[in-house]
Design an enzyme around this catalytic site. Structure first.
Site, PDB file in Angstrom:
ATOM      1  N   GLY A  31       0.819  -1.214   0.000  1.00  0.00           N
ATOM      2  CA  GLY A  31       0.000   0.000   0.000  1.00  0.00           C
ATOM      3  C   GLY A  31       0.850   1.260   0.000  1.00  0.00           C
ATOM      4  N   ASP A  51      10.166  -6.263  -3.870  1.00  0.00           N
ATOM      5  CA  ASP A  51       9.088  -6.887  -3.096  1.00  0.00           C
ATOM      6  C   ASP A  51       9.100  -8.373  -3.401  1.00  0.00           C
ATOM      7  OD1 ASP A  51       6.294  -7.539  -2.055  1.00  0.00           O
ATOM      8  OD2 ASP A  51       6.322  -5.387  -1.751  1.00  0.00           O
ATOM      9  N   ASP A  69      12.921 -11.980  -1.758  1.00  0.00           N
ATOM     10  CA  ASP A  69      12.329 -12.417  -0.496  1.00  0.00           C
ATOM     11  C   ASP A  69      13.294 -11.981   0.614  1.00  0.00           C
ATOM     12  OD1 ASP A  69      11.492 -13.742   1.774  1.00  0.00           O
ATOM     13  OD2 ASP A  69      11.106 -15.642   0.757  1.00  0.00           O
ATOM     14  N   GLY A  90       9.340  -3.277   3.551  1.00  0.00           N
ATOM     15  CA  GLY A  90       8.948  -4.659   3.268  1.00  0.00           C
ATOM     16  C   GLY A  90       8.742  -5.480   4.520  1.00  0.00           C
ATOM     17  N   VAL A  92       5.731  -8.324   6.769  1.00  0.00           N
ATOM     18  CA  VAL A  92       4.334  -8.551   7.146  1.00  0.00           C
ATOM     19  C   VAL A  92       3.869  -7.334   7.943  1.00  0.00           C
ATOM     20  CG1 VAL A  92       2.793 -10.027   8.488  1.00  0.00           C
ATOM     21  CG2 VAL A  92       4.651 -11.049   7.135  1.00  0.00           C
ATOM     22  N   SER A 129       6.483   0.984  13.747  1.00  0.00           N
ATOM     23  CA  SER A 129       5.025   1.034  13.897  1.00  0.00           C
ATOM     24  C   SER A 129       4.617   1.474  15.290  1.00  0.00           C
ATOM     25  CB  SER A 129       4.459  -0.361  13.640  1.00  0.00           C
ATOM     26  OG  SER A 129       3.093  -0.414  14.004  1.00  0.00           O
ATOM     27  N   ASN A 130       3.416   2.038  15.362  1.00  0.00           N
ATOM     28  CA  ASN A 130       2.819   2.350  16.674  1.00  0.00           C
ATOM     29  C   ASN A 130       2.605   1.073  17.486  1.00  0.00           C
ATOM     30  OD1 ASN A 130      -0.313   1.555  16.538  1.00  0.00           O
ATOM     31  ND2 ASN A 130       0.342   2.244  14.523  1.00  0.00           N
ATOM     32  N   TYR A 154       3.790  -8.902  15.612  1.00  0.00           N
ATOM     33  CA  TYR A 154       4.158  -7.838  14.678  1.00  0.00           C
ATOM     34  C   TYR A 154       4.875  -6.696  15.412  1.00  0.00           C
ATOM     35  CZ  TYR A 154       3.258  -3.699  11.748  1.00  0.00           C
ATOM     36  OH  TYR A 154       3.370  -2.526  11.045  1.00  0.00           O
ATOM     37  N   LYS A 158       8.843  -5.203  15.109  1.00  0.00           N
ATOM     38  CA  LYS A 158       9.225  -3.809  14.856  1.00  0.00           C
ATOM     39  C   LYS A 158      10.122  -3.296  15.988  1.00  0.00           C
ATOM     40  CE  LYS A 158       6.958  -3.173  10.961  1.00  0.00           C
ATOM     41  NZ  LYS A 158       7.647  -2.908   9.700  1.00  0.00           N
TER      42      LYS A 158
HETATM   43  N1  LIG Z   1       0.172   1.648   6.484  1.00  0.00           N
HETATM   44  C1  LIG Z   1       0.270   1.955   7.764  1.00  0.00           C
HETATM   45  O1  LIG Z   1      -0.555   2.673   8.311  1.00  0.00           O
HETATM   46  C2  LIG Z   1       1.436   1.432   8.572  1.00  0.00           C
HETATM   47  C3  LIG Z   1       1.420   1.644   9.967  1.00  0.00           C
HETATM   48  C4  LIG Z   1       2.519   1.215  10.712  1.00  0.00           C
HETATM   49  C5  LIG Z   1       3.589   0.606  10.087  1.00  0.00           C
HETATM   50  N2  LIG Z   1       3.542   0.387   8.752  1.00  0.00           N
HETATM   51  C6  LIG Z   1       4.683  -0.314   8.124  1.00  0.00           C
HETATM   52  O2  LIG Z   1       4.996   0.312   6.902  1.00  0.00           O
HETATM   53  C7  LIG Z   1       5.368  -0.672   5.951  1.00  0.00           C
HETATM   54  C8  LIG Z   1       4.486  -0.548   4.727  1.00  0.00           C
HETATM   55  O3  LIG Z   1       3.138  -0.705   5.131  1.00  0.00           O
HETATM   56  P1  LIG Z   1       1.987  -1.057   4.086  1.00  0.00           P
HETATM   57  O4  LIG Z   1       0.721  -0.582   4.681  1.00  0.00           O
HETATM   58  O5  LIG Z   1       2.374  -0.603   2.736  1.00  0.00           O
HETATM   59  O6  LIG Z   1       2.003  -2.660   4.166  1.00  0.00           O
HETATM   60  P2  LIG Z   1       1.740  -3.711   3.002  1.00  0.00           P
HETATM   61  O7  LIG Z   1       1.426  -5.011   3.663  1.00  0.00           O
HETATM   62  O8  LIG Z   1       0.740  -3.190   2.017  1.00  0.00           O
HETATM   63  O9  LIG Z   1       3.159  -3.813   2.277  1.00  0.00           O
HETATM   64  C9  LIG Z   1       4.213  -4.610   2.764  1.00  0.00           C
HETATM   65  C10 LIG Z   1       4.891  -5.254   1.569  1.00  0.00           C
HETATM   66  O10 LIG Z   1       5.946  -6.094   2.059  1.00  0.00           O
HETATM   67  C11 LIG Z   1       5.969  -7.230   1.217  1.00  0.00           C
HETATM   68  N3  LIG Z   1       6.566  -8.384   1.888  1.00  0.00           N
HETATM   69  C12 LIG Z   1       6.002  -9.196   2.823  1.00  0.00           C
HETATM   70  N4  LIG Z   1       6.822 -10.214   3.126  1.00  0.00           N
HETATM   71  C13 LIG Z   1       7.928 -10.049   2.368  1.00  0.00           C
HETATM   72  C14 LIG Z   1       9.134 -10.781   2.221  1.00  0.00           C
HETATM   73  N5  LIG Z   1       9.365 -11.920   2.917  1.00  0.00           N
HETATM   74  N6  LIG Z   1      10.047 -10.329   1.349  1.00  0.00           N
HETATM   75  C15 LIG Z   1       9.839  -9.204   0.635  1.00  0.00           C
HETATM   76  N7  LIG Z   1       8.721  -8.460   0.725  1.00  0.00           N
HETATM   77  C16 LIG Z   1       7.767  -8.888   1.583  1.00  0.00           C
HETATM   78  C17 LIG Z   1       4.525  -7.508   0.856  1.00  0.00           C
HETATM   79  O11 LIG Z   1       4.432  -8.277  -0.345  1.00  0.00           O
HETATM   80  C18 LIG Z   1       3.950  -6.125   0.725  1.00  0.00           C
HETATM   81  O12 LIG Z   1       3.934  -5.679  -0.623  1.00  0.00           O
HETATM   82  C19 LIG Z   1       5.277  -2.016   6.642  1.00  0.00           C
HETATM   83  O13 LIG Z   1       6.562  -2.377   7.147  1.00  0.00           O
HETATM   84  C20 LIG Z   1       4.347  -1.749   7.790  1.00  0.00           C
HETATM   85  O14 LIG Z   1       4.577  -2.631   8.886  1.00  0.00           O
HETATM   86  C21 LIG Z   1       2.495   0.784   7.993  1.00  0.00           C
END
Ligand SMILES: NC(=O)c1ccc[n+]([C@@H]2O[C@H](COP(=O)([O-])OP(=O)(O)OC[C@H]3O[C@@H](n4cnc5c(N)ncnc54)[C@H](O)[C@@H]3O)[C@@H](O)[C@H]2O)c1
Length: 283
Positions: A31, A51, A69, A90, A92, A129-130, A154, A158
């Site tokens: 996202g 990714d 990966d 990148g 989970v 993350s929070n 999770y 972090k």
């Molecule tokens: N969106 C938010 O509000 C938010 C809040 C707190 C933290 N985050 C952190 O920000 C980052 C991005 O968030 P997001 O919302 O885009 O999450 P998302 O899940 O949409 O994107 C994470 C990406 O990491 C990839 N991924 C998962 N396992 C993998 C692996 N083994 N190797 C390579 N890639 C892998 C997934 O395919 C995915 O495209 C994440 O680390 C998330 O924990 C996001």
């Protein structure tokens, strides 16, 4: 890291942002990755996008698509080679069984920093993350030095990532900014996100500041917009000069039209909301 501006601005134009040569963006199919794929263009001459999931093909010579990966140490080493800075998204991004989190997040962040050390990368922006502080109550105000209270597997991963960032600064001088992202979506989706929301514009600004502010060592910053009712104090990260421009207030009427949340609901008690009530897995 090169921070030299690559383009001379026309007279009267704002100067272009500083740029790195090759910037690695992990999680590029996710996202936030899709959003930043477009928005980080001004910050790098070449954006290396990676990714485990499929990504749209490169749309110019300024993009490189490198599937990887993060749990694969050898592949991550090759991924990082030749990069000048890393934005590490990148992994989970939700609460999952430990085995999944272990591979993507815990091994993943370790492999990434090891590769950064081997290849001389000097700056990493870590999407924390929070949920690192999720078991604190919503009545508390936290700064970057508060006790961490992870709210699940999770959040634990972090928290580990933040420790890895600190260790690689202390031991090897690799600077990091760990951004404890609140909720970064087009708009706040519920009452909790009125406090935790981070607009895409403010996220992009914060990443730019995190990339180019000198001497950040390992800085922890809360990723939030200029929301009215906040739980976080960013004074320990003032050196980043991050000034959010958006606020969740503009969505208040829409959010408060939703049914109220019971006072006993974790979403009304804990900063991590519903994550605090997930699991255990596999019993
Ligand atoms: N969106 C938010 O509000 C938010 C809040 C707190 C933290 N985050 C952190 O920000 C980052 C991005 O968030 P997001 O919302 O885009 O999450 P998302 O899940 O949409 O994107 C994470 C990406 O990491 C990839 N991924 C998962 N396992 C993998 C692996 N083994 N190797 C390579 N890639 C892998 C997934 O395919 C995915 O495209 C994440 O680390 C998330 O924990 C996001």
């Amino acid at each position: 890291m090169s921070s030299a501006a690559a383009v001379t601005p026309a007279s009267g134009d704002a100067p272009p942002p500083p740029r790195v040569h090759r910037l690695l963006l992990t999680g590029a199919a996710g996202g936030l990755g899709k959003v930043l794929r477009e928005r980080l263009v001004p910050y790098a001459e070449v954006l290396r996008l990676s990714d485990i999931a499929g990504m749209a093909p490169a749309d110019s010579a300024a993009e490189e698509i490198v599937p990887c990966d993060l749990s694969d140490k050898v592949a991550v080493d090759a991924l990082v080679k030749g990069c000048d800075a890393i934005v590490h998204l990148g992994g989970v991004s939700v609460e999952r069984p430990f085995e999944e989190i272990l591979e993507a997040n815990i091994k993943g962040v370790f492999h990434l920093y090891e590769a950064a050390r081997r290849h001389g990368v000097k700056r990493v922006i870590f999407a924390s993350s929070n949920h690192v502080i999720g078991f604190h109550k919503q009545t508390e105000t936290l700064d970057a030095h508060c006790q961490r209270r992870p709210d699940g597997n999770y959040g634990l991963s972090k928290s580990f990532g933040e420790d890895v960032a600190q260790f690689y600064f202390d031991r090897y001088g690799i600077e990091s900014v760990s951004i404890r992202i609140g909720s970064s979506f087009p708009e706040p989706l519920n009452r909790r996100m009125m406090s935790t929301w981070l607009s895409y514009r403010d996220l992009t600004t914060l990443i730019g500041k995190s990339l180019f502010t000198p001497d950040v060592k390992h800085t922890v910053v809360y990723g939030m917009s200029a929301n009215k009712d906040v739980w976080w104090d960013n004074s320990a990260a003032a050196h980043l000069g991050y000034v959010p421009r958006d606020t969740s207030e503009v969505f208040r009427a829409k959010v408060e039209a939703q049914p109220p949340v019971a006072p006993t609901d974790p979403n009304a008690i804990y900063q991590g909301g519903g994550f605090t009530a997930q699991g255990p897995f596999g019993d």
